[in-house]
Design a protein around this motif. Structure first.
Motif, PDB file in Angstrom:
ATOM      1  N   UNK A  30      -2.299   2.990  -9.605  1.00 17.45           N
ATOM      2  CA  UNK A  30      -3.352   3.251  -8.605  1.00 17.45           C
ATOM      3  C   UNK A  30      -3.841   4.685  -8.732  1.00 17.45           C
ATOM      4  N   UNK A  31      -5.149   4.824  -8.975  1.00 20.78           N
ATOM      5  CA  UNK A  31      -5.715   6.182  -9.065  1.00 20.78           C
ATOM      6  C   UNK A  31      -5.893   6.754  -7.665  1.00 20.78           C
ATOM      7  N   UNK A  32      -5.638   8.040  -7.513  1.00 18.13           N
ATOM      8  CA  UNK A  32      -5.823   8.691  -6.226  1.00 18.13           C
ATOM      9  C   UNK A  32      -7.118   9.467  -6.221  1.00 18.13           C
ATOM     10  N   UNK A  33      -7.456  10.061  -5.075  1.00 14.83           N
ATOM     11  CA  UNK A  33      -6.795   9.845  -3.799  1.00 14.83           C
ATOM     12  C   UNK A  33      -7.080   8.443  -3.239  1.00 14.83           C
ATOM     13  N   UNK A  34      -6.118   7.996  -2.412  1.00 16.17           N
ATOM     14  CA  UNK A  34      -6.298   6.768  -1.654  1.00 16.17           C
ATOM     15  C   UNK A  34      -6.650   7.170  -0.221  1.00 16.17           C
ATOM     16  N   UNK A  35      -7.829   6.770   0.220  1.00 18.38           N
ATOM     17  CA  UNK A  35      -8.259   7.087   1.586  1.00 18.38           C
ATOM     18  C   UNK A  35      -8.105   5.841   2.461  1.00 18.38           C
ATOM     19  N   UNK A  36      -7.488   6.013   3.632  1.00 17.90           N
ATOM     20  CA  UNK A  36      -7.321   4.904   4.568  1.00 17.90           C
ATOM     21  C   UNK A  36      -8.126   5.219   5.821  1.00 17.90           C
ATOM     22  N   UNK A  37      -9.184   4.462   6.030  1.00 20.06           N
ATOM     23  CA  UNK A  37     -10.094   4.704   7.157  1.00 20.06           C
ATOM     24  C   UNK A  37      -9.622   3.930   8.385  1.00 20.06           C
ATOM     25  N   UNK A  38      -9.650   4.576   9.553  1.00 20.07           N
ATOM     26  CA  UNK A  38      -9.200   3.913  10.789  1.00 20.07           C
ATOM     27  C   UNK A  38      -7.687   3.821  10.849  1.00 20.07           C
ATOM     28  N   UNK A  39      -7.016   4.884  10.363  1.00 21.19           N
ATOM     29  CA  UNK A  39      -5.544   4.850  10.243  1.00 21.19           C
ATOM     30  C   UNK A  39      -4.834   5.165  11.555  1.00 21.19           C
ATOM     31  N   UNK A  40      -5.584   5.426  12.624  1.00 20.21           N
ATOM     32  CA  UNK A  40      -4.950   5.813  13.887  1.00 20.21           C
ATOM     33  C   UNK A  40      -4.579   4.639  14.779  1.00 20.21           C
ATOM     34  N   UNK A  41      -4.613   3.426  14.265  1.00 15.96           N
ATOM     35  CA  UNK A  41      -4.312   2.254  15.087  1.00 15.96           C
ATOM     36  C   UNK A  41      -2.914   1.716  14.826  1.00 15.96           C
ATOM     37  N   UNK A  42      -2.764   0.392  15.022  1.00 13.93           N
ATOM     38  CA  UNK A  42      -1.433  -0.214  14.997  1.00 13.93           C
ATOM     39  C   UNK A  42      -0.884  -0.346  13.572  1.00 13.93           C
ATOM     40  N   UNK A  43      -1.774  -0.401  12.579  1.00 12.63           N
ATOM     41  CA  UNK A  43      -1.299  -0.639  11.210  1.00 12.63           C
ATOM     42  C   UNK A  43      -1.345   0.590  10.315  1.00 12.63           C
ATOM     43  N   UNK A  44      -2.032   1.640  10.760  1.00  7.60           N
ATOM     44  CA  UNK A  44      -2.316   2.764   9.861  1.00  7.60           C
ATOM     45  C   UNK A  44      -1.078   3.432   9.304  1.00  7.60           C
ATOM     46  N   UNK A  45      -0.101   3.729  10.169  1.00  7.73           N
ATOM     47  CA  UNK A  45       1.109   4.412   9.682  1.00  7.73           C
ATOM     48  C   UNK A  45       1.821   3.541   8.649  1.00  7.73           C
ATOM     49  N   UNK A  46       1.875   2.246   8.893  1.00 10.37           N
ATOM     50  CA  UNK A  46       2.580   1.363   7.960  1.00 10.37           C
ATOM     51  C   UNK A  46       1.899   1.369   6.592  1.00 10.37           C
ATOM     52  N   UNK A  47       0.582   1.235   6.572  1.00  6.42           N
ATOM     53  CA  UNK A  47      -0.125   1.148   5.286  1.00  6.42           C
ATOM     54  C   UNK A  47      -0.043   2.491   4.542  1.00  6.42           C
ATOM     55  N   UNK A  48      -0.335   3.589   5.270  1.00  2.55           N
ATOM     56  CA  UNK A  48      -0.327   4.905   4.615  1.00  2.55           C
ATOM     57  C   UNK A  48       1.088   5.291   4.199  1.00  2.55           C
ATOM     58  N   UNK A  49       2.054   5.057   5.103  1.00  2.33           N
ATOM     59  CA  UNK A  49       3.437   5.431   4.810  1.00  2.33           C
ATOM     60  C   UNK A  49       4.011   4.617   3.662  1.00  2.33           C
ATOM     61  N   UNK A  50       3.658   3.343   3.605  1.00  2.38           N
ATOM     62  CA  UNK A  50       4.163   2.491   2.526  1.00  2.38           C
ATOM     63  C   UNK A  50       3.624   2.971   1.173  1.00  2.38           C
ATOM     64  N   UNK A  51       2.336   3.301   1.140  1.00  2.00           N
ATOM     65  CA  UNK A  51       1.745   3.797  -0.120  1.00  2.00           C
ATOM     66  C   UNK A  51       2.449   5.080  -0.556  1.00  2.00           C
ATOM     67  N   UNK A  52       2.662   5.953   0.383  1.00  2.00           N
ATOM     68  CA  UNK A  52       3.267   7.254   0.088  1.00  2.00           C
ATOM     69  C   UNK A  52       4.721   7.100  -0.383  1.00  2.00           C
ATOM     70  N   UNK A  53       5.470   6.255   0.328  1.00  2.00           N
ATOM     71  CA  UNK A  53       6.880   6.097  -0.055  1.00  2.00           C
ATOM     72  C   UNK A  53       7.013   5.360  -1.385  1.00  2.00           C
ATOM     73  N   UNK A  54       6.101   4.419  -1.666  1.00  2.00           N
ATOM     74  CA  UNK A  54       6.132   3.744  -2.972  1.00  2.00           C
ATOM     75  C   UNK A  54       5.853   4.762  -4.075  1.00  2.00           C
ATOM     76  N   UNK A  55       4.881   5.650  -3.845  1.00  2.00           N
ATOM     77  CA  UNK A  55       4.533   6.663  -4.841  1.00  2.00           C
ATOM     78  C   UNK A  55       5.723   7.612  -5.063  1.00  2.00           C
ATOM     79  N   UNK A  56       6.381   7.998  -3.999  1.00  2.00           N
ATOM     80  CA  UNK A  56       7.558   8.875  -4.133  1.00  2.00           C
ATOM     81  C   UNK A  56       8.652   8.176  -4.935  1.00  2.00           C
ATOM     82  N   UNK A  57       8.895   6.899  -4.632  1.00  2.00           N
ATOM     83  CA  UNK A  57       9.936   6.148  -5.352  1.00  2.00           C
ATOM     84  C   UNK A  57       9.597   6.034  -6.832  1.00  2.00           C
TER      85      UNK A  57
END
Ligand SMILES: NC(=O)c1ccc[n+]([C@@H]2O[C@H](COP(=O)([O-])OP(=O)(O)OC[C@H]3O[C@@H](n4cnc5c(N)ncnc54)[C@H](OP(=O)(O)O)[C@@H]3O)[C@@H](O)[C@H]2O)c1
Length: 343
Positions: A30-57
């Motif tokens: 996946x080429x970066x940056x990855x932008x997640x629009x509307x991340x302040x709702x119920x799913x945003x932390x999960x989607x952004x955090x999952x992408x970030x933790x997968x990249x770290x792993x």
């Protein structure tokens, strides 16, 4: 994919953002940056955090940027703790989008459902204008647009659920604004040759909100569970986020649609009785099952990305433990019992 014990919100958010091996293998592509629009709702932390933790792993340097108004500053702080950059923007204001960093990939979680009856104009504006402004800002990026299974009408259980080529003839302004969200996105993407994909999600569930929490709370409080909408599809939010990320590979022009949920549907009555058993409490019901319900068939997406791995029985068990131990909930009822499309 779901731990045996989830004692608190930190553990819950770790569980929701725990990357599966398949995602860790995929994320370096996946080429970066990855932008997640509307991340302040119920799913945003999960989607952004999952992408970030997968990249770290995977030891890859993917930059993840979460964009919202961030009306909840505490949620913004928790997102940043995961190593995700945050940017404030009003996605109804094109000038606000111009100030955002460039992106190679975009996921749009922006939408509005609740409060439609009070302010339908805002529902139509946010669901339609925000994606169009977004495409204008990021015409070269690959896109995933979150949509909803509400775009379909209610169908009989025996139908196996609506498929992506079923007619979009639902009841109510929210559902029709959600169709308009898809159609204007499609139009704007086609005009610029922007590759995208529309993901029609039915009920993400985690322990703080979702249809399982709604049913569990009714049973726990001794309130009747309305079974008029007798069946539903849902999916563990961690699995939903995994598929939302990997769906970037399915982006095409014009943007195809895919249903995202678990099959087969669950019965409201059956799930309520299971919570009653777990709580050791009697269950009261109201209404009777109608012959139709809001049901989707996820076979097309499963053929591309595989079936969601998390067992809904395990999620029901963890939800019961969460409610029993007084775990915090978001107080955002899903309205699973609504049959007239009014939210
Ligand atoms: N969660 C589910 O179970 C579910 C089921 C079916 C479909 N979906 C779809 O999936 C998407 C994501 O779901 P979700 O539950 O995370 O939705 P959500 O809780 O409504 O989150 C969307 C977020 O967008 C942000 N937003 C709203 N107006 C904005 C604006 N003008 N500028 C910038 N940001 C704005 C808001 O956060 P701020 O206040 O921080 O700006 C809002 O919390 C939605 O579009 C929904 O249609 C979700």
């Amino acid at each position: 994919m779901i731990p045996e014990v989830i004692p608190d919100e930190a553990a819950l958010e770790r569980a929701l953002t725990e990357p599966a091996p398949e995602l860790v293998r995929w994320i370096p592509s996946l080429r970066g940056p990855l932008v997640i629009l509307g991340a302040g709702g119920k799913m945003g932390l999960t989607v952004a955090g999952l992408a970030r933790r997968a990249a770290l792993s995977a030891a890859c340097p993917l930059e993840v940027i979460a964009v919202s108004r961030f009306s909840d500053p505490e949620l913004r702080r928790r997102i940043e703790t995961l190593g995700v950059r945050t940017e404030t923007a009003d996605l109804l204001d094109p000038a606000s989008l111009e100030r955002l960093p460039d992106a190679a990939n975009v996921i749009s979680l922006v939408g509005l459902k609740f409060g439609t009856s009070r302010d339908p104009a805002m529902t139509w504006a946010l669901n339609t204008l925000a994606p169009v402004h977004g495409i204008r800002r990021y015409p070269e990026a690959r896109w995933v647009l979150l949509s909803t299974g509400n775009v379909y009408p209610q169908v009989p259980l025996e139908s196996g659920g609506s498929t992506e080529d079923s007619p979009l003839t639902p009841l109510g302004e929210y559902a029709n604004a959600a169709i308009a969200r898809e159609r204007l996105f499609e139009y704007a993407a086609r005009a610029r040759g922007t590759p995208g994909v529309r993901i029609r999600l039915n009920y993400a569930v985690e322990l703080r909100y979702g249809v399982l929490v709604d049913i569990a709370q009714r049973v726990w409080r001794g309130e009747p569970v309305d079974v008029s909408n007798g069946w539903f599809n849902c999916i563990w939010q961690g699995d939903a986020a995994d598929r939302i990320l990997r769906a970037l590979d399915l982006a095409a022009s014009p943007p195809p649609a895919f249903n995202l949920c678990c099959a087969p549907p669950r019965s409201v009555r059956g799930v309520a009785l299971e919570f009653g058993r777990l709580f050791d409490r009697p269950v009261q019901f109201s209404g009777t099952e109608s012959v139709t319900a809001l049901l989707s068939n996820p076979a097309l997406l499963e053929a591309r990305l595989g079936p969601p791995p998390t067992s809904l029985d395990a999620v029901i068990q963890r939800t019961a433990e969460w409610i029993q131990s007084g775990g915090r909930t978001l107080n955002r009822p899903t309205g699973f019992e609504v049959r007239d499309g009014k939210y």
